[in-house]
Design a protein around this motif. Sequence first.
Motif, PDB file in Angstrom:
ATOM      1  N   ASN A  39       0.812  -1.228   0.000  1.00 45.90           N
ATOM      2  CA  ASN A  39       0.000   0.000   0.000  1.00 45.90           C
ATOM      3  C   ASN A  39       0.849   1.284   0.000  1.00 45.90           C
ATOM      4  O   ASN A  39       0.345   2.346   0.338  1.00 45.90           O
ATOM      5  CB  ASN A  39      -0.972   0.014   1.182  1.00 45.90           C
ATOM      6  CG  ASN A  39      -1.895  -1.183   1.152  1.00 45.90           C
ATOM      7  OD1 ASN A  39      -2.455  -1.530   0.110  1.00 45.90           O
ATOM      8  ND2 ASN A  39      -2.036  -1.835   2.301  1.00 45.90           N
ATOM      9  N   LYS A  41       2.699   4.343  -1.874  1.00 46.44           N
ATOM     10  CA  LYS A  41       2.593   5.068  -3.142  1.00 46.44           C
ATOM     11  C   LYS A  41       3.974   5.166  -3.791  1.00 46.44           C
ATOM     12  O   LYS A  41       4.952   5.534  -3.154  1.00 46.44           O
ATOM     13  CB  LYS A  41       2.025   6.463  -2.914  1.00 46.44           C
ATOM     14  CG  LYS A  41       1.865   7.272  -4.214  1.00 46.44           C
ATOM     15  CD  LYS A  41       1.299   8.650  -3.958  1.00 46.44           C
ATOM     16  CE  LYS A  41      -0.176   8.578  -3.583  1.00 46.44           C
ATOM     17  NZ  LYS A  41      -0.785   9.938  -3.509  1.00 46.44           N
ATOM     18  N   ILE A  54       0.038   2.259  -6.520  1.00 46.58           N
ATOM     19  CA  ILE A  54       0.061   1.819  -5.124  1.00 46.58           C
ATOM     20  C   ILE A  54       0.561   0.380  -5.075  1.00 46.58           C
ATOM     21  O   ILE A  54       0.108  -0.475  -5.842  1.00 46.58           O
ATOM     22  CB  ILE A  54      -1.339   1.908  -4.482  1.00 46.58           C
ATOM     23  CG1 ILE A  54      -1.868   3.341  -4.557  1.00 46.58           C
ATOM     24  CG2 ILE A  54      -1.307   1.411  -3.039  1.00 46.58           C
ATOM     25  CD1 ILE A  54      -1.066   4.334  -3.740  1.00 46.58           C
ATOM     26  N   SER A  57      -0.582  -5.903  -2.053  1.00 45.36           N
ATOM     27  CA  SER A  57      -0.422  -6.497  -0.723  1.00 45.36           C
ATOM     28  C   SER A  57       0.799  -7.401  -0.621  1.00 45.36           C
ATOM     29  O   SER A  57       1.331  -7.626   0.473  1.00 45.36           O
ATOM     30  CB  SER A  57      -1.675  -7.293  -0.343  1.00 45.36           C
ATOM     31  OG  SER A  57      -1.912  -8.319  -1.310  1.00 45.36           O
ATOM     32  N   TRP A  61       4.991  -3.606  -7.006  1.00 49.06           N
ATOM     33  CA  TRP A  61       4.324  -2.526  -7.718  1.00 49.06           C
ATOM     34  C   TRP A  61       4.712  -2.591  -9.191  1.00 49.06           C
ATOM     35  O   TRP A  61       5.744  -3.141  -9.561  1.00 49.06           O
ATOM     36  CB  TRP A  61       4.678  -1.151  -7.134  1.00 49.06           C
ATOM     37  CG  TRP A  61       6.142  -0.851  -7.089  1.00 49.06           C
ATOM     38  CD1 TRP A  61       7.007  -1.055  -6.053  1.00 49.06           C
ATOM     39  CD2 TRP A  61       6.923  -0.282  -8.156  1.00 49.06           C
ATOM     40  NE1 TRP A  61       8.274  -0.670  -6.392  1.00 49.06           N
ATOM     41  CE2 TRP A  61       8.258  -0.193  -7.675  1.00 49.06           C
ATOM     42  CE3 TRP A  61       6.637   0.144  -9.440  1.00 49.06           C
ATOM     43  CZ2 TRP A  61       9.289   0.321  -8.457  1.00 49.06           C
ATOM     44  CZ3 TRP A  61       7.664   0.648 -10.225  1.00 49.06           C
ATOM     45  CH2 TRP A  61       8.973   0.732  -9.737  1.00 49.06           C
TER      46      TRP A  61
END
Length: 625
Positions: A39, A41, A54, A57, A61
């Motif tokens: 989570n 950025k 983002i 989990s 990314w």
Amino acid sequence: MLFIHEKGSAEVKLPQLIGNRMVLQRNMNLKIWGWANPNEKVKLSFKGRNFETITASNGKWLIRLPKMKAGGPYTMTIAGQNLITLTDVLIGDVYFCAGQSNMVLAMERLKENYPNEVEHDNFSQIRNFFVPTKADVTKESLDLPKGEWKPAMGKSLLEFGGVTYFFAKKLYQKYKVPIGIINSSVGGTPIEAWMSKDAFKDFPAIEAQIKNFRDTTYQNRLKSSGQPRPAKAMPFSDVPKTWHKFWMPGYWADQGVRNLNGVLYFRKEVEVPAEMAGKPAKLFLGRIIDADSTFVNGIFVGNITYQYPPRRYTVPANLLKPGKNTILIKLTSTNGKGGFVPDKNYSLQAEGQVIDLRGEWYYQVHEVFPKTSYPSPGQQISQPIVEQNSPTGLYNTMVAPALDYGIRGFLWYQGETNAGKPKEYAKLLPALIMDWRNKWGLGNLPFLFAQLPNYMEVDYLPVESDWAQLRQSQLQTLKIENTGMSVGLGAGEWNDIHPLNKKQIGERLALWAEKLVYGEDNITYSGPVYRSATVQGNRVILNFDHVGQGLVAQGETELYHFAIAAADKKYVWAKAKIEGNTVIVWNDGISGPAAVRYAWADNPESANLYNKDGLPASPFEAEIK
């Protein structure tokens, strides 16, 4: 240079391929990815545009970049809780190159063959990412082993695989587009090691093997049963320390000694002229089977621990003296015929002068190794898995982590290790091609591969040949859409499984790329490829694709290395002649021809069917129905 500024305990991390000097694929939607806190950025800036995402989990990314034209250098910044700045980024064409040792044989090994290129070539926009060896049969890795992008300049050029360098150079000089090479190759490895578990749906025995690889209970049982016992001291035989004559180069098994593996000393006195004395020199000792340590006037000048690299040792200044100098080689042979490979460079060179070291030497047997005992038929022996030689072992670590990186095509140079089961290769190579195309998800990317060159002793009668059969399996793979094959005939060496003529192979692959990647229609990019045959009486008329400007008997007035057989498949040499774009083949002793072979041997030295564009015909077997 990579700058990381810490602003917290969890940093954005990038995969090995996303780094300074990387080449990104032009005209393709791209993926830039990495890892950070869940989570978190992540922001990316490139070419005046900003992107963000983002982290999932699982910590990964991914940011998608739009299609871009060739160019650079550019700077890319990636920011999360830290800032990463990547410099000297280019946009061009990227090729994923894989296989065994001939794909990765470095320019450093070829520098005597290509001195002008090594000294003068300087291409900052040709980049190489060499993937270090790592293997794992139990799971797919998240990232490649540690590596970096390097330009074709100075010492970094010497790290390029020869085939990939000459491939990239030819394309760069023609199109002036940056070229990125990802070279993921490991010597002596089978094709199965480079395929994913999903590639073996038509190979149930291998599927079962892969299932066991991923079974922890099975793995633990195998490890416990396969633990090596403490090694006992190896007994050596005492032998008289007598010096015998030896003709260099050659093998002692051919000079009066048989069934000998062990440690031998070789000695030669050479007369050095005054103008060479005291000067730095180069000592060339061809190739030695297997390991050597070499001394000049009692001073150690170098060693190699296995048979394939060329011996090129530097003799320091002031070591050579006027008059008699002694060269001593301690040679260790562990298996097969030991000695000095013929038709290589054996010389001492300094100040532009060359002393030929071929001729009479003396040798002394120092230690004799006992013969290796092998298990009797039916005896079961537990052995640990050699992961880099096992199905999926290299795919998991050296291919899978690269799947998100945009590429323009594949290069493949492999097959020597699979030559023992050459017909299976006709199924395995297509399976690998489909597997990689599916995994990258970029459509039917061009897949270019090198056919095995000529190698081993010359046969002067028609023979059966595993290497010829494997070439046939490679040839059959051209039926797959968007594939290309560089024929290796003429680029091999009878005495070296690692031939040095890598420029010819690389440039022949580049011709296929000019057609399949760059859409060139007005070029001849392949040598003649057998298409079909018809029979008229006792003569077979062969038709070919890729005849270019016409067929020719290269360097001769007659065609050679055609063989013909009746239904019994007992091949005999055939006469052959060119008529237009066809070849007529016959033997007056064969009234009902049923099959024709061309260049069907390990080393079909005299095979000379080419097109007038200078490209050799592929070896083939044609059964006439």
